[in-house]
Motif scaffolding. Sequence first.
Motif, PDB file in Angstrom:
ATOM      1  N   LEU A  83      -2.068  33.388  42.220  1.00  0.00           N
ATOM      2  CA  LEU A  83      -1.223  34.557  42.483  1.00  0.00           C
ATOM      3  C   LEU A  83      -1.404  35.572  41.356  1.00  0.00           C
ATOM      4  CD1 LEU A  83       1.003  34.648  44.775  1.00  0.00           C
ATOM      5  CD2 LEU A  83       2.636  34.302  42.929  1.00  0.00           C
ATOM      6  N   ASP A  84      -1.260  36.869  41.649  1.00  0.00           N
ATOM      7  CA  ASP A  84      -1.348  37.872  40.588  1.00  0.00           C
ATOM      8  C   ASP A  84      -0.147  37.811  39.648  1.00  0.00           C
ATOM      9  OD1 ASP A  84      -3.805  38.992  41.485  1.00  0.00           O
ATOM     10  OD2 ASP A  84      -2.738  40.090  43.044  1.00  0.00           O
ATOM     11  N   ILE A  85       1.044  37.911  40.212  1.00  0.00           N
ATOM     12  CA  ILE A  85       2.250  38.066  39.386  1.00  0.00           C
ATOM     13  C   ILE A  85       3.360  37.108  39.806  1.00  0.00           C
ATOM     14  CG2 ILE A  85       4.001  39.723  38.576  1.00  0.00           C
ATOM     15  CD1 ILE A  85       1.291  40.861  38.109  1.00  0.00           C
ATOM     16  N   PHE A  86       3.979  36.477  38.842  1.00  0.00           N
ATOM     17  CA  PHE A  86       5.190  35.715  39.116  1.00  0.00           C
ATOM     18  C   PHE A  86       6.358  36.439  38.457  1.00  0.00           C
ATOM     19  CE2 PHE A  86       8.384  32.456  38.566  1.00  0.00           C
ATOM     20  CZ  PHE A  86       8.320  31.779  39.777  1.00  0.00           C
ATOM     21  N   VAL A  87       7.390  36.714  39.247  1.00  0.00           N
ATOM     22  CA  VAL A  87       8.560  37.404  38.696  1.00  0.00           C
ATOM     23  C   VAL A  87       9.630  36.368  38.359  1.00  0.00           C
ATOM     24  CG1 VAL A  87      10.356  39.125  39.121  1.00  0.00           C
ATOM     25  CG2 VAL A  87       8.056  39.481  40.046  1.00  0.00           C
ATOM     26  N   ALA A  88      10.002  36.288  37.098  1.00  0.00           N
ATOM     27  CA  ALA A  88      11.012  35.313  36.671  1.00  0.00           C
ATOM     28  C   ALA A  88      12.272  36.049  36.216  1.00  0.00           C
ATOM     29  CB  ALA A  88      10.461  34.466  35.535  1.00  0.00           C
ATOM     30  N   GLN A  99      11.043  27.959  35.910  1.00  0.00           N
ATOM     31  CA  GLN A  99      10.324  29.039  36.596  1.00  0.00           C
ATOM     32  C   GLN A  99       8.917  29.205  36.017  1.00  0.00           C
ATOM     33  OE1 GLN A  99      12.760  32.740  37.356  1.00  0.00           O
ATOM     34  NE2 GLN A  99      14.352  31.533  36.343  1.00  0.00           N
ATOM     35  N   MET A 100       8.805  29.061  34.692  1.00  0.00           N
ATOM     36  CA  MET A 100       7.480  29.192  34.058  1.00  0.00           C
ATOM     37  C   MET A 100       6.569  28.040  34.494  1.00  0.00           C
ATOM     38  SD  MET A 100       7.040  31.937  32.336  1.00  0.00           S
ATOM     39  CE  MET A 100       8.044  32.858  33.469  1.00  0.00           C
ATOM     40  N   SER A 140      15.046  28.998  43.835  1.00  0.00           N
ATOM     41  CA  SER A 140      15.832  27.764  43.737  1.00  0.00           C
ATOM     42  C   SER A 140      16.816  27.761  42.576  1.00  0.00           C
ATOM     43  CB  SER A 140      14.889  26.565  43.637  1.00  0.00           C
ATOM     44  OG  SER A 140      14.348  26.494  42.334  1.00  0.00           O
ATOM     45  N   GLU A 141      17.066  28.908  41.962  1.00  0.00           N
ATOM     46  CA  GLU A 141      18.037  29.000  40.877  1.00  0.00           C
ATOM     47  C   GLU A 141      17.688  28.099  39.693  1.00  0.00           C
ATOM     48  OE1 GLU A 141      22.051  28.648  42.288  1.00  0.00           O
ATOM     49  OE2 GLU A 141      21.713  30.044  43.947  1.00  0.00           O
ATOM     50  N   GLY A 142      16.383  27.905  39.468  1.00  0.00           N
ATOM     51  CA  GLY A 142      15.958  27.078  38.343  1.00  0.00           C
ATOM     52  C   GLY A 142      16.062  27.836  37.010  1.00  0.00           C
TER      53      GLY A 142
END
Lengths: 417, 417
Positions: free
Chosen positions: A327-332, A368-369, A361-363
Amino acid sequence: MFIKVPKGTQDILPEDILKWYHIEDMIKEILNKYGYKEIRTPYFEYTDLFIRGIGESTDIVTKEMFTFPDRKGRSLTLRPEGTAPVVRAYLENRMDRISKVIKLFYLGPMFRCEKPQAGRFRQFNQFGIEVIGTKSSAADAEVILTVLDVYKKLGLKNLEILINSVGCKKCRVDYVQKLKKYLKDKKDFLCSECKERYNKNPLRVLDCKKDSCKKIIEIAPVITENLCQECESHFSEVKSYLNDQKIVFHEDPRLIRGLDYYTKTAFEIISGGLGAQNAIGGGGRYDDLVEELGGKPTPAVGFAAGIERMIIAIDQQKIKWPVEKGLDIFVAKVNEKNKDTAFRLLQKIRNTGLSADMDYSEGSLKSQMRIANKIGARYAVIVGEEELSKNMVIFRNMQTKEQKEIKIDNIIDELSL
Amino acid sequence: MFIKVPKGTQDILPEDILKWYHIEDMIKEILNKYGYKEIRTPYFEYTDLFIRGIGESTDIVTKEMFTFPDRKGRSLTLRPEGTAPVVRAYLENRMDRISKVIKLFYLGPMFRCEKPQAGRFRQFNQFGIEVIGTKSSAADAEVILTVLDVYKKLGLKNLEILINSVGCKKCRVDYVQKLKKYLKDKKDFLCSECKERYNKNPLRVLDCKKDSCKKIIEIAPVITENLCQECESHFSEVKSYLNDQKIVFHEDPRLIRGLDYYTKTAFEIISGGLGAQNAIGGGGRYDDLVEELGGKPTPAVGFAAGIERMIIAIDQQKIKWPVEKGLDIFVAKVNEKNKDTAFRLLQKIRNTGLSADMDYSEGSLKSQMRIANKIGARYAVIVGEEELSKNMVIFRNMQTKEQKEIKIDNIIDELSL
């Protein structure tokens, strides 16, 4: 208790889907290069089509079809092979009016209610090509060359090509008489199925895999010594085209295939190391099928190959598959309160055409990382309270782990780097 | 007499295949951008899966399934929809262990033994997405946004979005009581099917398309006025995400869908001008399905759209399809004697990666040129006696009709121009 996948079938899971994309794209590319166009017929047909097309005494028709009624009680069957449906579509859509010679391919599932075993599934996938409307031996050669090109581009090596001629309506009748005569006093030593085949369709005895029958077949008269003049010269032309193209092949005078419709050329491609199910494809000429299904006499030649077996062969030859582009971008988000801002940012990024995702999932940030790493994201955009108050987000390179604060309004510019 | 394509099904012919490639490629591209991965489940499942998953009293289960036995007599059914199979695969492959939230998509045929009519087929194709493992209202919004992005990239305009909440196990029970109470003294005026629905599954009455029932439903109590606190706030969050993304939608408190598994959000996307079958896609949340199929309680949300209806909508909106790229080279021969040379040249050209073909029907040069034009070849290479004696061929630009003699050995260089 979970309900399981039906016996003899399998799910193709996301971790394997790239293999399928790779093979399917390659097939389409090569077949287009050779002038074939895709046709998609329904996955079931009226049962009659297969009985008339494949042959009443074949294994497929006698024991391997999935058959069920439509609303009016008419018998339907999940397609066990692709050629009879393609010929049905050719006739129904009057394709002979488009062009004298029609080149078609298909790619999709076939269904046979067989005993499941390694390399054999009840739903399996095939690609196949059909050249309808020519008796030219060059077309037979082209079909073989096309298929070999697909295998070659996929990296497959050590393929063996078996080739035979099973004659035509004329010369085969004489040969079958000869074969019957030869088998007559050996009938008691044949397996029970072959005893039946002896009466209904003696040629099928040549296809028996049982050792006892194989021994008897080994010294039986061969069809290639009983071909008529036309079949004989057609066969030698096909071989000469292949020789001219430096294709190594073996003649196997006992090769007939599991379908009754073949005439003249029959061939099979074998990949070592696949065990009992070592054929990864096969085909041949079927000059009578169009007529048998109600059309004018129309010569044709074709081929079909199983995709699952191609995948097994590629794995066995340790050929590398293409790797997945992450994936290009993960938004955390630092905490759930920033969820809406994160979602807005996510959509903004996707709207630029980049691939992006977040965790629903509210992690924790750490979890998330972990997800971002797992899905192979190249960058992460981290939305935190403190930065947000300054209209900033954290921009993190997931490979180098470098990160910096950037202005939210600049995020799109940053991403295009 | 030809055997016809089974009633309610259709062939996808070569002249239409580009439309399918275009839509399928677009779907895959957009869904990858949103973080969805493809899964392929078999085209049939054990019948139990659909009875448990879709609901015993739905139209699909009571009258539209194609059902047949396997070798041991166990009942199999061609999949009428994609969600139950995906959840089956999710559970069987323990996907909850991979990640808390799993995003999957599918693309392929579904089968319903319905009365054929415009836009309704017995084998039709759907793409669908499923987000399994999150109760987040952002996921509901994402599903809707994803689908809208697919439609938008295909050029579709004037889509109407209908949205509703069908509540959860808790609040729906109360609502169903209320609805039943309302319907009780109007029972005699319901259609015969709805009379049965009144007993088995009164919610289904809301889905009845008959005018007489519609009138009664119009003033029935609505579910959205009877939601519990949780469903109420989930619904308003979904709407607020959509508003935030400037998505125009309409609330339809009578929208329930043809499948029993929906909870909370239900939505449908309508394209004007499609007639009675105007829904081009729909979906919703199904928080209980994973548990009903034997898993742990696992919230989920998804969507499915019919590809055939998308094609109809694109055609109706007169959106241009991509045009076919013709063949690079057509190899023609002045007479049949030059066939072998032509074939050799053809293979040489194909081996460079260019697409090329020749005519196997022994037609005249004129008829070969007609074919070359028909298939949109850019160039023709003409193999003639006279030129061959000088090791030359004729090279013809099919557009400008300019032609020149070139050396056979130089043909590959010439083609790379």
